[in-house]
Design a protein around this motif. Structure first.
Motif, PDB file in Angstrom:
ATOM      1  N   GLY A   1      46.544  39.324  25.606  1.00 55.97           N
ATOM      2  CA  GLY A   1      46.993  40.345  24.676  1.00 55.97           C
ATOM      3  C   GLY A   1      47.077  39.858  23.245  1.00 55.97           C
ATOM      4  N   GLY A   2      47.762  38.736  23.032  1.00 55.77           N
ATOM      5  CA  GLY A   2      48.009  38.258  21.676  1.00 55.77           C
ATOM      6  C   GLY A   2      46.778  37.712  20.980  1.00 55.77           C
ATOM      7  N   SER A   3      45.880  37.073  21.732  1.00 54.18           N
ATOM      8  CA  SER A   3      44.715  36.431  21.120  1.00 54.18           C
ATOM      9  C   SER A   3      43.402  37.177  21.341  1.00 54.18           C
ATOM     10  CB  SER A   3      44.568  35.003  21.669  1.00 54.18           C
ATOM     11  OG  SER A   3      45.727  34.229  21.399  1.00 54.18           O
ATOM     12  N   PHE A   4      43.350  38.065  22.352  1.00 50.75           N
ATOM     13  CA  PHE A   4      42.092  38.740  22.665  1.00 50.75           C
ATOM     14  C   PHE A   4      42.208  40.262  22.719  1.00 50.75           C
ATOM     15  CE2 PHE A   4      41.586  34.411  23.924  1.00 50.75           C
ATOM     16  CZ  PHE A   4      40.262  34.111  23.629  1.00 50.75           C
ATOM     17  N   GLY A   5      43.373  40.785  22.360  1.00 49.29           N
ATOM     18  CA  GLY A   5      43.519  42.215  22.150  1.00 49.29           C
ATOM     19  C   GLY A   5      43.516  43.092  23.383  1.00 49.29           C
ATOM     20  N   VAL A   6      43.726  42.516  24.566  1.00 47.71           N
ATOM     21  CA  VAL A   6      43.781  43.329  25.785  1.00 47.71           C
ATOM     22  C   VAL A   6      45.141  44.038  25.847  1.00 47.71           C
ATOM     23  CG1 VAL A   6      43.652  43.313  28.306  1.00 47.71           C
ATOM     24  CG2 VAL A   6      42.238  41.736  26.977  1.00 47.71           C
ATOM     25  N   ALA A   7      45.118  45.316  26.182  1.00 45.16           N
ATOM     26  CA  ALA A   7      46.372  46.073  26.294  1.00 45.16           C
ATOM     27  C   ALA A   7      47.325  45.367  27.249  1.00 45.16           C
ATOM     28  CB  ALA A   7      46.084  47.489  26.780  1.00 45.16           C
ATOM     29  N   HIS A   8      48.613  45.349  26.899  1.00 42.49           N
ATOM     30  CA  HIS A   8      49.583  44.518  27.606  1.00 42.49           C
ATOM     31  C   HIS A   8      49.649  44.833  29.102  1.00 42.49           C
ATOM     32  CE1 HIS A   8      52.890  41.733  27.842  1.00 42.49           C
ATOM     33  NE2 HIS A   8      53.677  42.649  28.380  1.00 42.49           N
ATOM     34  N   GLY A   9      49.756  46.114  29.441  1.00 43.90           N
ATOM     35  CA  GLY A   9      49.849  46.471  30.847  1.00 43.90           C
ATOM     36  C   GLY A   9      48.610  46.088  31.633  1.00 43.90           C
ATOM     37  N   LEU A  10      47.444  46.302  31.035  1.00 47.34           N
ATOM     38  CA  LEU A  10      46.197  45.962  31.721  1.00 47.34           C
ATOM     39  C   LEU A  10      46.013  44.460  31.856  1.00 47.34           C
ATOM     40  CD1 LEU A  10      43.689  48.576  30.255  1.00 47.34           C
ATOM     41  CD2 LEU A  10      44.790  48.564  32.501  1.00 47.34           C
ATOM     42  N   SER A  11      46.455  43.704  30.866  1.00 46.10           N
ATOM     43  CA  SER A  11      46.319  42.242  30.970  1.00 46.10           C
ATOM     44  C   SER A  11      47.108  41.726  32.167  1.00 46.10           C
ATOM     45  CB  SER A  11      46.782  41.559  29.676  1.00 46.10           C
ATOM     46  OG  SER A  11      48.171  41.713  29.460  1.00 46.10           O
ATOM     47  N   HIS A  12      48.298  42.269  32.372  1.00 41.22           N
ATOM     48  CA  HIS A  12      49.091  41.900  33.547  1.00 41.22           C
ATOM     49  C   HIS A  12      48.420  42.372  34.835  1.00 41.22           C
ATOM     50  CE1 HIS A  12      52.767  40.018  32.125  1.00 41.22           C
ATOM     51  NE2 HIS A  12      52.818  40.877  31.136  1.00 41.22           N
ATOM     52  N   ALA A  13      47.975  43.627  34.833  1.00 42.63           N
ATOM     53  CA  ALA A  13      47.452  44.233  36.055  1.00 42.63           C
ATOM     54  C   ALA A  13      46.243  43.482  36.604  1.00 42.63           C
ATOM     55  CB  ALA A  13      47.078  45.692  35.781  1.00 42.63           C
ATOM     56  N   ILE A  14      45.312  43.142  35.744  1.00 39.63           N
ATOM     57  CA  ILE A  14      44.041  42.585  36.201  1.00 39.63           C
ATOM     58  C   ILE A  14      44.187  41.168  36.746  1.00 39.63           C
ATOM     59  CG2 ILE A  14      41.714  41.922  35.468  1.00 39.63           C
ATOM     60  CD1 ILE A  14      41.896  44.269  33.437  1.00 39.63           C
ATOM     61  N   ILE A  15      45.058  40.378  36.129  1.00 39.79           N
ATOM     62  CA  ILE A  15      45.191  38.983  36.579  1.00 39.79           C
ATOM     63  C   ILE A  15      46.243  38.811  37.667  1.00 39.79           C
ATOM     64  CG2 ILE A  15      44.389  38.047  34.383  1.00 39.79           C
ATOM     65  CD1 ILE A  15      47.345  37.364  33.769  1.00 39.79           C
ATOM     66  N   LEU A  16      47.093  39.814  37.868  1.00 45.66           N
ATOM     67  CA  LEU A  16      48.200  39.674  38.811  1.00 45.66           C
ATOM     68  C   LEU A  16      47.755  39.341  40.236  1.00 45.66           C
ATOM     69  CD1 LEU A  16      51.203  39.764  39.409  1.00 45.66           C
ATOM     70  CD2 LEU A  16      51.055  42.266  39.535  1.00 45.66           C
ATOM     71  N   PRO A  17      46.737  39.989  40.797  1.00 42.24           N
ATOM     72  CA  PRO A  17      46.339  39.628  42.166  1.00 42.24           C
ATOM     73  C   PRO A  17      45.926  38.169  42.298  1.00 42.24           C
ATOM     74  CG  PRO A  17      45.277  41.667  41.463  1.00 42.24           C
ATOM     75  CD  PRO A  17      45.918  41.084  40.255  1.00 42.24           C
ATOM     76  N   HIS A  18      45.266  37.654  41.270  1.00 41.20           N
ATOM     77  CA  HIS A  18      44.725  36.294  41.333  1.00 41.20           C
ATOM     78  C   HIS A  18      45.820  35.239  41.179  1.00 41.20           C
ATOM     79  CE1 HIS A  18      40.780  38.136  41.220  1.00 41.20           C
ATOM     80  NE2 HIS A  18      41.235  38.897  40.228  1.00 41.20           N
ATOM     81  N   ILE A  19      46.793  35.520  40.328  1.00 42.28           N
ATOM     82  CA  ILE A  19      47.882  34.554  40.164  1.00 42.28           C
ATOM     83  C   ILE A  19      48.809  34.597  41.377  1.00 42.28           C
ATOM     84  CG2 ILE A  19      49.920  33.999  38.775  1.00 42.28           C
ATOM     85  CD1 ILE A  19      48.289  34.396  36.343  1.00 42.28           C
ATOM     86  N   ALA A  20      49.007  35.777  41.953  1.00 41.98           N
ATOM     87  CA  ALA A  20      49.795  35.859  43.184  1.00 41.98           C
ATOM     88  C   ALA A  20      49.138  35.040  44.282  1.00 41.98           C
ATOM     89  CB  ALA A  20      49.939  37.316  43.610  1.00 41.98           C
ATOM     90  N   ALA A  21      47.828  35.130  44.402  1.00 38.79           N
ATOM     91  CA  ALA A  21      47.105  34.365  45.420  1.00 38.79           C
ATOM     92  C   ALA A  21      47.173  32.866  45.140  1.00 38.79           C
ATOM     93  CB  ALA A  21      45.650  34.825  45.478  1.00 38.79           C
ATOM     94  N   TYR A  22      47.064  32.499  43.874  1.00 40.78           N
ATOM     95  CA  TYR A  22      47.106  31.082  43.516  1.00 40.78           C
ATOM     96  C   TYR A  22      48.470  30.480  43.843  1.00 40.78           C
ATOM     97  CZ  TYR A  22      47.150  26.888  40.582  1.00 40.78           C
ATOM     98  OH  TYR A  22      47.266  25.588  40.126  1.00 40.78           O
ATOM     99  N   ASN A  23      49.531  31.156  43.452  1.00 39.03           N
ATOM    100  CA  ASN A  23      50.867  30.597  43.650  1.00 39.03           C
ATOM    101  C   ASN A  23      51.362  30.700  45.088  1.00 39.03           C
ATOM    102  OD1 ASN A  23      51.460  29.537  41.097  1.00 39.03           O
ATOM    103  ND2 ASN A  23      51.999  31.559  40.292  1.00 39.03           N
TER     104      ASN A  23
END
Length: 367
Positions: A258-280
């Motif tokens: 969001g801060g450096s690449f301009g992705v909307a805040h909600g979408l930035s969370h939404a798109i990466i959330l499945p992958h970080i949940a799987a990683y952790n």
């Protein structure tokens, strides 16, 4: 039969200060915005600066009408990611109108700007959230400085009062509602495994995940139903309470997007959330199992990915403008600004792999 927790010695400590601390007054219910003047008076305020985005200016005016002579001014200039320049302008405006309190109406942009003003001026804040980000509950704020969103923490930014009025969320578009709900869900997931979280707040994270997942489906199906909107706003409150316990890689990466690449805040969370949940899940299996049970799913990462599809949200970073050439810079900034609370290692290799999967829209995978 005694479970493992009952058979083990319980040991934990929390860092104190702004962590796990929530606003002292919550007012929740349809129509509660009509009592805003009484809430300002309750804080001893006489000159309230109303903060909103340009798109929420009409709501800001509604607040102003309820405040009457206690209105100092309306500042309808908040924008996403809280640029430091906007924070400075907001502080100057508060001084010019001799404001003695702040009323933020809207989503994370408005609430974030009010926090950034209060960070330096220590004015009491009344938050009136109209989205589901949950940021109104915390004393944390990401402020973008020189193109990098950096987290700030201070009790000055903790709201004195939050007014949750679900009537104000009835006009929130379905797509925005869905992405904002995923933002809330990200708070619950990212807080469950950080070492700074209080056990009570961890319970709020699990319950928040359950409520959010169920409520957003109801909102998308019937966006004008006040009951569904109330449940979703309640889930947002729980997610905000969860976030007070701390945050890890999910937020670090979303803030970079969001801060450096301009992705909307909600979408930035939404798109990466499945992958970080799987990683952790590999590094905090018991905590992720708690979430899986709360959400009634066998696997959190894949369940979230399926939820994105169900809600018609993007599943790849490519859909929101991220290019393969951006991966290394996104990973570098995320690693450089990492706060050290993530259960899995935050390395260039790990973060780059997560970004690559999210970029392509791959299904989440255990690493």
């Amino acid at each position: 039969m005694m479970n493992l927790v009952e058979r083990s010695t319980i040991t934990f400590s929390t860092p104190g200060d702004v962590y796990n601390v929530r606003p002292p007054r919550i007012v929740f219910g349809a129509g509660t915005i009509r009592g805003i003047a009484a809430e300002v008076t309750r804080l001893g305020g006489r000159r309230a600066l109303v903060v909103s985005t340009p798109g929420r200016q009409a709501m800001g005016q509604r607040i102003a009408d309820h405040l009457g002579p206690m209105l100092a001014a309306i500042l309808p200039e908040a924008i996403s990611q809280v640029p430091i320049e906007m924070a400075r302008q907001g502080r100057q405006r508060a001084r010019e109108v001799d404001a003695d309190c702040l009323v933020a109406i809207g989503g994370g942009a408005s609430i974030g700007l009010a926090k950034a003003i209060a960070l330096e001026l220590a004015l009491p804040i009344i938050d009136v959230p109209t989205t589901y980000s949950g940021s109104e509950v915390t004393g944390f704020c990401g402020i973008t400085i020189d193109g990098v969103k950096r987290m700030h923490t201070s009790l000055n930014m903790l709201a004195a009062t939050i007014i949750y009025d679900p009537e104000l969320t009835l006009s929130l578009p379905i797509a925005t509602s869905a992405s904002s709900a995923m933002n809330a869900l990200a708070h619950c997931i990212d807080a469950i495994y950080v070492p700074t979280v209080d056990p009570i707040i961890a319970l709020a994270a699990a319950e928040g995940a359950r409520v959010v997942v169920n409520a957003i489906r109801n909102v998308v199906t019937n966006p004008h139903d006040i009951v569904g909107r109330s449940q979703m706003l309640y889930g947002a409150y729980l997610s905000g309470a969860a976030l007070t316990g701390g945050f890890a890689l999910q937020h670090g990466l979303a803030h970079t997007l969001g801060g450096s690449f301009g992705v909307a805040h909600g979408l930035s969370h939404a798109i990466i959330l499945p992958h970080i949940a799987a990683y952790n899940a590999r590094f905090a299996p018991a905590k992720m199992e708690t979430l899986a049970m709360a959400m009634a799913v066998p696997d959190v990462g894949n369940a979230i990915f399926e939820l994105l599809i169900e809600l018609c949200l993007p599943t790849s970073l490519a859909e929101v403008g991220i290019r393969p050439a951006d991966v290394s810079d996104i990973a570098r900034i995320t690693v450089e600004t990492d706060n050290g609370l993530n259960p899995g290692p935050v390395t260039m290799e790990a973060v780059s792999s997560i970004i690559e999967d999210a970029l392509r829209g791959n299904r989440p995978r255990q690493r």
